[in-house]
Design an enzyme around this catalytic site. Structure first.
Site, PDB file in Angstrom:
ATOM      1  N   SER A 237       0.702  -1.389  -0.134  1.00  0.00           N
ATOM      2  CA  SER A 237       0.110  -0.032  -0.453  1.00  0.00           C
ATOM      3  C   SER A 237       0.635   1.199   0.026  1.00  0.00           C
ATOM      4  CB  SER A 237      -0.829  -0.544   1.155  1.00  0.00           C
ATOM      5  OG  SER A 237      -1.405   1.296   1.813  1.00  0.00           O
ATOM      6  N   LYS A 238       1.007   2.074  -1.357  1.00  0.00           N
ATOM      7  CA  LYS A 238       1.335   3.235  -0.728  1.00  0.00           C
ATOM      8  C   LYS A 238       1.019   4.455   0.363  1.00  0.00           C
ATOM      9  CE  LYS A 238       3.461   7.232  -3.232  1.00  0.00           C
ATOM     10  NZ  LYS A 238       5.204   6.885  -3.037  1.00  0.00           N
ATOM     11  N   ARG A 239       0.148   4.280   1.292  1.00  0.00           N
ATOM     12  CA  ARG A 239      -0.305   4.506   2.126  1.00  0.00           C
ATOM     13  C   ARG A 239       1.114   4.599   3.476  1.00  0.00           C
ATOM     14  NH1 ARG A 239      -6.906   3.894   3.081  1.00  0.00           N
ATOM     15  NH2 ARG A 239      -7.249   4.691   1.449  1.00  0.00           N
TER      16      ARG A 239
END
Length: 480
Positions: free
Chosen positions: A252-254
């Site tokens: 996930s980019k988060r």
């Protein structure tokens, strides 16, 4: 047989995540394997999440990866518009929502958000929405519409029985209708919900195969209720397992995980990234790992996609990227590495010689800067660096060998790697030494490193005779 039509329908909310790119790749491969069409559709109705420039990132990423779409906002086609907000302005979703009302498959809901919140609070975890607006008469509904009361449009759902669907990867899945609430189709602001717009667009664009992440498995029965309400054919579903960071977390980019653009910026080639992510969840029938995009299209089979998440291994990608770099035609390779070499070295160097020296050693383009920095700025070092078990050298032996190397190099008139190596090998033989015993102290003297790209003679050929002798003299003086 209907022509295969797949679509990639991203939201322009930032960088291209690896999982999203894999979805695009699989959709592309499914279409191209059977000479079908691959469509790009931009889903931008969630205005609050839009990021400026994100649509261009989508275009650029697909272009860099060679995933050429047959239809889309930028290339047109017979099923446009291909941007969801443009489709909304044309009235497509509102028209279809009201059509379902006319068919008795949907209804107006005048419940306010605060009413729903109160219902949820009172019911707690057992909350199941039964819309009281179902009991309104036609006259009551018309009166509310005449009074311009705010409304949404909900699908009618029979809570008896079950709904089943078949996925190409996960097989047949059945859910109780009691778990499917009367979902909103058209919100009070006139925007369609994601689920509704998705179904309308896929049907009108004649999408035959829907490729998406397995997080949508639970929503699929709701999609099918809409298809069935209209009496439309349901597409073939391919729900892909997630790309994992580790055994427990999705990539996930988060969480700070790399996007496609991050990887490119770190020196990974788009074609290597694409090849690697094709193997994240899909197993080819033959024992190989390196594929061109055209070869992937021929080999790809959805039946060989697994059901469990595949862990993204940056080391495996790095290895594969190195294979791609070393497999390139040399002219293309020189053009690829030249900008990275120019960032570090002056024009006086022969960039092809530098490229040759690092060719067998680099795995990512970003490694080049550190790998060649010593050519412009020799590094400081301690004399202990001359101690090397494999070369059987130490500072004392280096002090004896380097003057002989200096004398040999002084006498070379034709300055190139082959000639330098031949003369030093000849000198090593005269002295009763192995080549490495002669070469290793020279490498240290020229680079200040125990490991250096190309080795001693390649470095000397790049530096030129004058600079080589200058650095060698400095090393001799330092040992003295």
């Amino acid at each position: 047989m209907k022509k295969i039509r797949t679509r990639f329908a991203p939201s322009p909310t930032g960088y291209m995540h690896i999982g999203n790119l894999r979805t695009a790749l699989y959709a592309y491969l499914i279409a191209k394997k059977d000479h079908g069409d691959f469509i790009l559709r931009i889903e931008d109705t969630d205005q609050g999440r839009l990021v400026e420039g994100a649509t261009d990132i989508i275009y650029d990423t697909l272009k860099q990866c060679g995933l050429q779409h047959d239809e889309g906002p930028d290339v047109g086609g017979d099923f446009g518009p291909y941007v969801q907000s443009d489709r909304m302005r044309s009235g497509i979703y509102k028209e279809h929502a009201h059509k379902l009302i006319e068919m008795g498959k949907a209804h107006y809901c005048f419940c306010k958000a605060e009413d729903l919140a109160k219902m949820r609070e009172e019911a707690g975890d057992s909350f199941y929405f039964i819309d009281p607006c179902n009991d309104l008469s036609k006259e009551q509904i018309q009166e509310k519409l005449n009074n311009h009361e705010e409304y949404c449009i909900r699908l009618n759902v029979d809570d008896e029985g079950t709904t089943s669907f078949t996925d190409e990867i996960y097989g047949t899945i059945t859910v109780d209708n009691k778990t499917l609430d009367e979902m909103v189709l058209l919100k009070s602001d006139g925007f369609p919900t994601y689920n509704f717009a998705n179904v309308i667009d896929d049907h009108l664009m004649e999408i035959t195969d829907v490729v998406r992440g397995n997080e949508y498995l639970s929503s699929t029965p709701k999609y099918n209720l809409i298809y069935e309400a209209f009496g439309w054919d349901i597409p073939r579903y391919i729900h892909c397992p997630p790309v994992m960071k580790d055994e427990h977390q999705k990539l996930s980019k988060r969480n700070g995980d790399a996007s496609f653009q991050d990887l490119v910026d770190k020196g990974y080639l788009p074609e290597a990234i694409l090849n690697y992510i094709a193997l994240l969840g899909w197993a080819p029938s033959e024992d190989r790992e390196i594929y061109t995009l055209e070869e992937l299209a021929q080999a790809f089979d959805v039946k060989r996609i697994g059901t469990t998440g595949a862990i993204f291994d940056i080391d495996k990608l790095t290895w594969m990227n190195g294979v791609y770099i070393r497999s390139m035609e040399m002219e293309k390779y020189y053009e690829l590495v030249k900008p990275y070499i120019q960032e570090v070295l002056e024009d006086r160097y022969d960039y092809k010689l530098v490229g040759d020296a690092i060719h067998d050693r680099i795995n990512t383009l970003s490694e080049i800067r550190d790998m060649i920095s010593f050519l412009d700025h020799p590094e400081a070092y301690d004399d202990d660096i001359y101690t090397n078990k494999k070369a059987k050298t130490d500072p004392v032996l280096a002090k004896e060998i380097l003057p002989k190397v200096y004398e040999t190099l002084q006498g070379i008139s034709e300055w190139n790697n082959d000639e330098i190596f031949a003369k030093l090998a000849e000198k090593a033989s005269e002295e009763g030494l192995k080549n490495i015993t002669m070469m290793y102290p020279l490498q240290v003297a020229l680079s200040g490193r125990s490991v250096a790209a190309g080795g001693a003679t390649a470095i000397a050929s790049i530096l030129g005779k004058e600079e080589t002798l200058s650095r060698l003299k400095a090393a001799i003086d330092k040992l003295n």
